[in-house]
Design a protein around this motif. Structure first.
Motif, PDB file in Angstrom:
ATOM      1  N   LEU A 207     -10.252  -0.423 -27.855  1.00 21.58           N
ATOM      2  CA  LEU A 207     -10.206  -0.622 -26.947  1.00 21.58           C
ATOM      3  C   LEU A 207     -11.876   0.336 -25.664  1.00 21.58           C
ATOM      4  O   LEU A 207     -11.120  -0.924 -24.409  1.00 21.58           O
ATOM      5  N   TRP A 208     -12.132   0.260 -26.437  1.00 20.58           N
ATOM      6  CA  TRP A 208     -13.568  -0.212 -25.200  1.00 20.58           C
ATOM      7  C   TRP A 208     -14.329  -1.754 -24.821  1.00 20.58           C
ATOM      8  O   TRP A 208     -14.832  -1.756 -24.420  1.00 20.58           O
ATOM      9  N   GLY A 209     -14.241  -2.562 -25.530  1.00 22.49           N
ATOM     10  CA  GLY A 209     -13.954  -3.687 -25.801  1.00 22.49           C
ATOM     11  C   GLY A 209     -13.712  -4.968 -25.042  1.00 22.49           C
ATOM     12  O   GLY A 209     -14.045  -5.832 -24.773  1.00 22.49           O
ATOM     13  N   PHE A 210     -12.006  -3.707 -25.023  1.00 22.62           N
ATOM     14  CA  PHE A 210     -11.404  -5.378 -23.945  1.00 22.62           C
ATOM     15  C   PHE A 210     -10.455  -3.850 -23.078  1.00 22.62           C
ATOM     16  O   PHE A 210     -10.563  -4.352 -21.842  1.00 22.62           O
TER      17      PHE A 210
ATOM     18  N   ARG B 199     -21.773  -7.870 -24.182  1.00 24.57           N
ATOM     19  CA  ARG B 199     -20.649  -7.787 -24.071  1.00 24.57           C
ATOM     20  C   ARG B 199     -20.841  -6.166 -24.634  1.00 24.57           C
ATOM     21  O   ARG B 199     -19.992  -4.933 -24.374  1.00 24.57           O
ATOM     22  N   GLN B 200     -21.648  -6.331 -26.025  1.00 29.64           N
ATOM     23  CA  GLN B 200     -22.128  -4.622 -25.899  1.00 29.64           C
ATOM     24  C   GLN B 200     -21.986  -3.753 -24.706  1.00 29.64           C
ATOM     25  O   GLN B 200     -22.271  -3.081 -25.030  1.00 29.64           O
TER      26      GLN B 200
ATOM     27  N   SER C   4     -35.959  -3.943 -13.008  1.00 35.04           N
ATOM     28  CA  SER C   4     -35.592  -5.612 -13.336  1.00 35.04           C
ATOM     29  C   SER C   4     -35.208  -5.170 -14.682  1.00 35.04           C
ATOM     30  O   SER C   4     -34.257  -6.240 -15.256  1.00 35.04           O
ATOM     31  N   SER C   5     -35.361  -3.907 -16.266  1.00 35.10           N
ATOM     32  CA  SER C   5     -35.673  -4.457 -17.097  1.00 35.10           C
ATOM     33  C   SER C   5     -33.541  -4.565 -17.022  1.00 35.10           C
ATOM     34  O   SER C   5     -32.307  -5.236 -17.705  1.00 35.10           O
ATOM     35  N   ILE C   6     -33.052  -2.968 -15.949  1.00 36.89           N
ATOM     36  CA  ILE C   6     -31.549  -3.213 -15.530  1.00 36.89           C
ATOM     37  C   ILE C   6     -30.586  -4.233 -15.605  1.00 36.89           C
ATOM     38  O   ILE C   6     -30.317  -4.931 -16.301  1.00 36.89           O
ATOM     39  N   PHE C   7     -31.234  -5.400 -14.127  1.00 39.84           N
ATOM     40  CA  PHE C   7     -31.153  -6.362 -13.858  1.00 39.84           C
ATOM     41  C   PHE C   7     -30.761  -7.779 -15.440  1.00 39.84           C
ATOM     42  O   PHE C   7     -29.895  -7.808 -15.009  1.00 39.84           O
ATOM     43  N   ILE C   8     -32.154  -7.606 -15.457  1.00 40.16           N
ATOM     44  CA  ILE C   8     -31.884  -8.862 -16.279  1.00 40.16           C
ATOM     45  C   ILE C   8     -31.011  -8.608 -17.986  1.00 40.16           C
ATOM     46  O   ILE C   8     -30.473  -9.028 -18.426  1.00 40.16           O
ATOM     47  N   GLY C   9     -31.121  -7.433 -18.435  1.00 37.30           N
ATOM     48  CA  GLY C   9     -30.856  -7.880 -19.381  1.00 37.30           C
ATOM     49  C   GLY C   9     -28.935  -6.807 -19.616  1.00 37.30           C
ATOM     50  O   GLY C   9     -28.286  -6.930 -20.472  1.00 37.30           O
ATOM     51  N   ALA C  10     -28.844  -6.189 -17.877  1.00 35.42           N
ATOM     52  CA  ALA C  10     -27.207  -7.060 -18.258  1.00 35.42           C
ATOM     53  C   ALA C  10     -26.675  -8.396 -17.866  1.00 35.42           C
ATOM     54  O   ALA C  10     -25.822  -8.223 -18.648  1.00 35.42           O
ATOM     55  N   PHE C  11     -27.464  -9.549 -18.428  1.00 31.67           N
ATOM     56  CA  PHE C  11     -26.993 -10.634 -18.299  1.00 31.67           C
ATOM     57  C   PHE C  11     -27.609 -11.649 -19.534  1.00 31.67           C
ATOM     58  O   PHE C  11     -27.666 -12.529 -19.884  1.00 31.67           O
TER      59      PHE C  11
ATOM     60  N   ILE D 177     -21.705  -4.392 -21.615  1.00 30.68           N
ATOM     61  CA  ILE D 177     -20.860  -4.016 -21.126  1.00 30.68           C
ATOM     62  C   ILE D 177     -19.830  -2.767 -21.799  1.00 30.68           C
ATOM     63  O   ILE D 177     -19.786  -2.033 -20.714  1.00 30.68           O
ATOM     64  N   ARG D 178     -19.570  -2.784 -22.650  1.00 33.23           N
ATOM     65  CA  ARG D 178     -18.670  -1.566 -23.188  1.00 33.23           C
ATOM     66  C   ARG D 178     -19.403  -0.581 -23.414  1.00 33.23           C
ATOM     67  O   ARG D 178     -18.704   0.447 -22.832  1.00 33.23           O
ATOM     68  N   PHE D 179     -21.016  -0.347 -23.812  1.00 34.39           N
ATOM     69  CA  PHE D 179     -21.561   1.015 -23.554  1.00 34.39           C
ATOM     70  C   PHE D 179     -21.540   1.852 -22.021  1.00 34.39           C
ATOM     71  O   PHE D 179     -21.632   2.422 -21.976  1.00 34.39           O
ATOM     72  N   GLY D 180     -22.071   1.068 -21.367  1.00 33.64           N
ATOM     73  CA  GLY D 180     -22.142   1.010 -19.992  1.00 33.64           C
ATOM     74  C   GLY D 180     -20.742   2.156 -19.604  1.00 33.64           C
ATOM     75  O   GLY D 180     -20.802   2.689 -19.018  1.00 33.64           O
ATOM     76  N   VAL D 181     -19.600   0.952 -19.564  1.00 37.29           N
ATOM     77  CA  VAL D 181     -18.203   1.319 -18.950  1.00 37.29           C
ATOM     78  C   VAL D 181     -17.856   2.430 -20.176  1.00 37.29           C
ATOM     79  O   VAL D 181     -17.748   3.628 -19.437  1.00 37.29           O
ATOM     80  N   ALA D 182     -18.109   2.773 -21.137  1.00 34.37           N
ATOM     81  CA  ALA D 182     -17.827   4.338 -21.985  1.00 34.37           C
ATOM     82  C   ALA D 182     -18.584   4.849 -21.953  1.00 34.37           C
ATOM     83  O   ALA D 182     -18.234   5.573 -21.388  1.00 34.37           O
ATOM     84  N   ARG D 183     -20.404   5.066 -21.371  1.00 29.83           N
ATOM     85  CA  ARG D 183     -20.233   5.774 -21.233  1.00 29.83           C
ATOM     86  C   ARG D 183     -20.794   6.823 -19.453  1.00 29.83           C
ATOM     87  O   ARG D 183     -20.816   7.777 -19.318  1.00 29.83           O
ATOM     88  N   GLY D 184     -19.994   5.458 -18.634  1.00 28.21           N
ATOM     89  CA  GLY D 184     -20.967   5.422 -17.490  1.00 28.21           C
ATOM     90  C   GLY D 184     -19.046   6.064 -17.721  1.00 28.21           C
ATOM     91  O   GLY D 184     -18.855   7.101 -16.205  1.00 28.21           O
ATOM     92  N   LEU D 185     -17.856   6.049 -17.934  1.00 21.51           N
ATOM     93  CA  LEU D 185     -16.476   6.786 -17.954  1.00 21.51           C
ATOM     94  C   LEU D 185     -16.411   7.600 -18.029  1.00 21.51           C
ATOM     95  O   LEU D 185     -16.225   9.317 -17.448  1.00 21.51           O
TER      96      LEU D 185
END
Length: 458
Positions: A15-18, A272-273, A250-257, A275-283
């Motif tokens: 669900l959260w991975g895709f 992928r992880q 800086s760690s946030i922007f570097i860690g995103a990619f 994005i997955r945890f960022g979107v899930a916890r953001g929601l």
């Protein structure tokens, strides 16, 4: 219990991975472009609408309606909870600092999504048993006629009752219990977590059974005060560690990619992880697209649906770009990330990570500060989520079933303080995901209604 956890994790991975990333972010992007970046163009207007109605003693309405500020306070109460203190911490641990970047992205587009939710909640609200009511079940039925619409509305009502009323409130009480257990340990006092759950449940029951008027009266006072206290405390901490702030950003922007450049290859965290945890916890934090806050926006005695939509955008901004960001920068500037928790033998996570971060700057006072803030954040969310679930229980079973529902929520609050944090969060993620699907599909189907409402208001 381990078998259940494995099943829930597999469901969350899909669900959260895709699926949910595609649906939530896709809907937010669609609304953003079709509404011509309304979250930027009309943010100032929404800000004036929210704070122009500011009051600690709002107007009372006989039909169960709320003043616009009461509705926003109820929405923010639901949004600003453990997601802002504990959820941000679990996102950083599970997805690396880069997960926060994806939280920001989802929240930005989510501001357009929640605008649509609030507009539709106002457009399709109804009056039943002398009370104004509304929410996704009503606009889902409008979006999909006949049997399909009814089935989707019922599915949503069941999912939100489980996700927020039961599982979600267990998350809130779990974090309250963990925070106060830490405080009592510092005081060398042994208080069982279940005792804390009983205390929280007792106060909650008093407000639950007092109806919408009591809920609105409490939240319009608690929300501004609790947010103000936390913002001041967090800003003081960040100023104390200001030299570490550039590195945190800086760690946030570097860690995103490139997560491994920040957390190291041994951590095994992928984009992928992140994005997955960022979107899930953001929601979980801002609830944009989830279908929860429309229940509050439907009750608002607003000037027009468009006006309430603009107010709703501001609530997401306050939740994610103000309160949640403060927790993020406290953790990342504290240097505590990755420190081993002596009670578990693993790295600090959840509310204990946030607490330890504040302790690193404030000493033992940090335990008390976080516990105090978390109590009000989480407790106000319990009140908001109970209300959202009650609307749907009434839709499913009638007004008489609400008291039984409230009693079950009280029991869930007590049980939540005794469970393992990972299982509680995973179950909450799973049911949150299920309720998103019918809500988002209805938002896409009814986009023209939202667009036409915006045109009429200009």
């Amino acid at each position: 219990m381990d078998a259940l956890n494995a099943i829930i994790n597999k469901g969350n991975d899909f669900l959260w991975g895709f699926l949910l990333i595609f649906l939530l972010c896709g809907t937010g992007i669609y609304y953003t472009f079709r509404l011509k970046f309304i979250q930027l163009r009309r943010f100032g207007e929404g800000f004036k609408l929210v704070f122009g109605h500011f009051s600690l003693n709002g107007e009372k309405h006989d039909t169960g309606e709320m003043s616009p500020f009461q509705a926003i306070a109820t929405a923010i109460a639901a949004q600003v909870g453990t997601g802002n203190l504990a959820g941000a911490a679990t996102a950083i641990v599970s997805g690396g600092p880069g997960a926060i970047f994806w939280m920001w992205v989802s929240a930005f587009f989510g501001m357009a999504t929640i605008y649509g939710e609030a507009v539709l909640a106002q457009t399709y609200k109804e009056e039943k048993d002398g009370q104004v009511t509304g929410g996704p079940v009503y606009y889902i039925k409008a979006a999909f006629k006949g049997t399909l619409g009814k089935a989707m509305a019922v599915a949503f009502a069941v999912f939100i009752t489980l996700a927020l009323g039961f599982m979600g409130n267990m998350v809130q009480s779990n974090s309250i219990g963990a925070a106060f257990k830490e405080v009592f340990a510092v005081m060398h006092v042994n208080v069982p977590s279940v005792a804390i759950g009983i205390f929280v449940a007792a106060i909650g029951a008093f407000i639950f059974f007092g109806g919408t008027k009591r809920l609105a009266a409490v939240l319009e006072k608690v929300v501004p005060i609790m947010a103000g206290v936390y913002i001041v405390g967090a800003l003081v901490f960040i100023v104390m560690h200001i030299s570490a702030l550039p590195g945190a950003i800086s760690s946030i922007f570097i860690g995103a990619f490139n997560p491994q450049a920040v957390v190291g290859a041994a951590a095994g965290i992928t984009i992928r992880q992140a994005i997955r945890f960022g979107v899930a916890r953001g929601l979980f934090s801002n609830e944009a697209g989830m279908g929860s806050t429309p229940h509050a926006h439907a009750r608002a005695k607003a000037e027009c649906p468009d006006a309430q939509g603009l107010c709703a955008m501001v609530s997401v901004f306050i939740d994610t770009f103000v309160v949640l960001n403060l927790t993020v920068f406290v953790i990342l500037t504290s240097g505590i990330l990755g420190t081993i928790d002596p009670t578990t033998g693993e790295a600090f996570t959840g509310i204990r990570l946030t607490q330890q971060a504040f302790v690193s700057g404030f000493g033992n006072f940090g335990h008390f500060f976080v516990a105090f803030c978390l109590f009000f954040f989480a407790f106000s969310t319990v009140l908001g989520w109970h209300f959202f679930g009650a609307v749907n229980v009434q839709y499913l079973f009638g007004k008489g079933a609400v008291k039984l529902y409230s009693a079950i929520v009280v029991v869930c609050i007590i049980i939540g303080t005794t469970l393992k944090v990972n299982l509680v969060w995973d179950m909450s993620d799973f049911f949150n995901a299920l309720m998103v699907i019918p809500n988002v599909l209805a938002l896409l189907a009814l986009f023209n209604v939202v667009k036409d409402t915006k045109k009429r208001s200009k």
